[in-house]
Write a protein that holds these residues in place. Structure first.
Motif, PDB file in Angstrom:
ATOM      1  N   LYS A 195       1.214   4.300  -2.898  1.00  0.00           N
ATOM      2  CA  LYS A 195       1.075   5.720  -2.609  1.00  0.00           C
ATOM      3  C   LYS A 195       2.283   6.497  -3.135  1.00  0.00           C
ATOM      4  O   LYS A 195       2.144   7.584  -3.704  1.00  0.00           O
ATOM      5  CB  LYS A 195       0.926   5.942  -1.106  1.00  0.00           C
ATOM      6  CG  LYS A 195      -0.411   5.502  -0.540  1.00  0.00           C
ATOM      7  CD  LYS A 195      -0.494   5.776   0.962  1.00  0.00           C
ATOM      8  CE  LYS A 195      -1.833   5.320   1.531  1.00  0.00           C
ATOM      9  NZ  LYS A 195      -1.912   5.559   3.005  1.00  0.00           N
ATOM     10  N   GLN A 196       3.483   5.924  -2.932  1.00  0.00           N
ATOM     11  CA  GLN A 196       4.680   6.592  -3.404  1.00  0.00           C
ATOM     12  C   GLN A 196       4.700   6.679  -4.923  1.00  0.00           C
ATOM     13  O   GLN A 196       5.089   7.698  -5.499  1.00  0.00           O
ATOM     14  CB  GLN A 196       5.918   5.843  -2.892  1.00  0.00           C
ATOM     15  CG  GLN A 196       6.104   5.942  -1.383  1.00  0.00           C
ATOM     16  CD  GLN A 196       7.273   5.086  -0.899  1.00  0.00           C
ATOM     17  OE1 GLN A 196       7.811   4.273  -1.632  1.00  0.00           O
ATOM     18  NE2 GLN A 196       7.650   5.294   0.369  1.00  0.00           N
TER      19      GLN A 196
ATOM     20  N   GLN B  16       0.825  -1.206   0.000  1.00  0.00           N
ATOM     21  CA  GLN B  16       0.000   0.000   0.000  1.00  0.00           C
ATOM     22  C   GLN B  16       0.859   1.256   0.000  1.00  0.00           C
ATOM     23  O   GLN B  16       0.573   2.230  -0.693  1.00  0.00           O
ATOM     24  CB  GLN B  16      -0.940  -0.004   1.214  1.00  0.00           C
ATOM     25  CG  GLN B  16      -2.004  -1.082   1.194  1.00  0.00           C
ATOM     26  CD  GLN B  16      -2.939  -0.940   0.014  1.00  0.00           C
ATOM     27  OE1 GLN B  16      -2.873  -1.708  -0.939  1.00  0.00           O
ATOM     28  NE2 GLN B  16      -3.815   0.035   0.075  1.00  0.00           N
ATOM     29  N   GLN B  17       1.937   1.232   0.782  1.00  0.00           N
ATOM     30  CA  GLN B  17       2.844   2.374   0.851  1.00  0.00           C
ATOM     31  C   GLN B  17       3.554   2.586  -0.486  1.00  0.00           C
ATOM     32  O   GLN B  17       3.727   3.724  -0.942  1.00  0.00           O
ATOM     33  CB  GLN B  17       3.872   2.164   1.964  1.00  0.00           C
ATOM     34  CG  GLN B  17       4.809   3.333   2.185  1.00  0.00           C
ATOM     35  CD  GLN B  17       4.069   4.596   2.616  1.00  0.00           C
ATOM     36  OE1 GLN B  17       3.044   4.529   3.288  1.00  0.00           O
ATOM     37  NE2 GLN B  17       4.594   5.752   2.230  1.00  0.00           N
TER      38      GLN B  17
END
Length: 216
Positions: free
Chosen positions: A209-210, A205-206
């Protein structure tokens, strides 16, 4: 290089003969004594007769509950007779779990167990895995899920008194996941699998986002 996993079992149920089946015990679990033989890899012939004791148990389900808004996840703690010989304590950190009753499916079971064990209503259930915890001795099947819930007021002690349950609820921050993975009290199989999956999920998920930030 391909990422496709290719596997086909050499044998199936037709390659096992149950020569005798005796029920030794019938209670919370059932215990059977089996006399069986099965085909061998080397020559595909049936091997010698072997004797096994089989613990039969209803299907179980467990769920890792988290709150994406508060960035927290919920675990429970309770006494477990199976951990009496544990090096540290018979009280185990676990995810919410229970046996599936007649007429239930796994999701219905978990919604009931979440209310009984943690007094929380779970949503957005997603099945992660369906597996055998211990095929060397038991026919139990475990259904592992992840779900969300509002953990704003989560905590306290819960459980069905008539079933001898005394369950303490713990709420942890996402940031504590790495510490949990290093803890000697992480000794429950379904919890280990769930936490490893959850760490990977949060990492993915991170990364998304990045990536979206770079695209914008």
């Amino acid at each position: 290089m391909t990422n496709i996993f290719s596997y086909q079992p050499q044998f199936d149920h037709g390659d096992v003969e149950v020569l005798d089946r005796q029920q030794c015990y019938r209670g919370f679990v059932h215990v059977e004594k089996l006399k069986i033989r099965h085909r061998l890899f080397a020559n595909q012939d049936f091997g010698s007769v072997i004797h096994r004791e089989l613990v039969r148990r209803r299907e179980a389900a467990g769920v890792l509950v988290h709150d994406p808004h508060l960035q927290k996840f919920l675990l429970i703690e309770q006494f477990r007779a199976g951990a009496l010989n544990s090096e540290r304590t018979p009280w185990q950190l676990e995810i919410i779990a229970g046996l599936i009753d007649d007429g239930e499916d796994a999701e219905t079971c978990l919604k009931r167990e979440a209310l009984e064990e943690a007094n929380c209503q779970i949503e957005n259930l997603k099945q992660l895995y369906r597996y055998h915890p211990s095929t060397g001795a038991s026919d139990e099947i475990y259904n592992l899920y992840v779900a969300t819930a509002d953990l704003t007021h989560a905590g306290g002690v819960h459980g069905e008194v008539q079933e001898g349950e005394d369950i303490k609820v713990h709420v942890f921050d996402y940031a504590q996941l790495d510490g949990l993975m290093q803890s000697p009290y992480l000794s429950n199989a379904s919890l280990i699998i769930a936490i490893q999956w959850f760490q990977l999920y949060l990492h993915q998920q991170q990364s998304k986002k990045q990536l979206m930030g770079e695209v914008q």
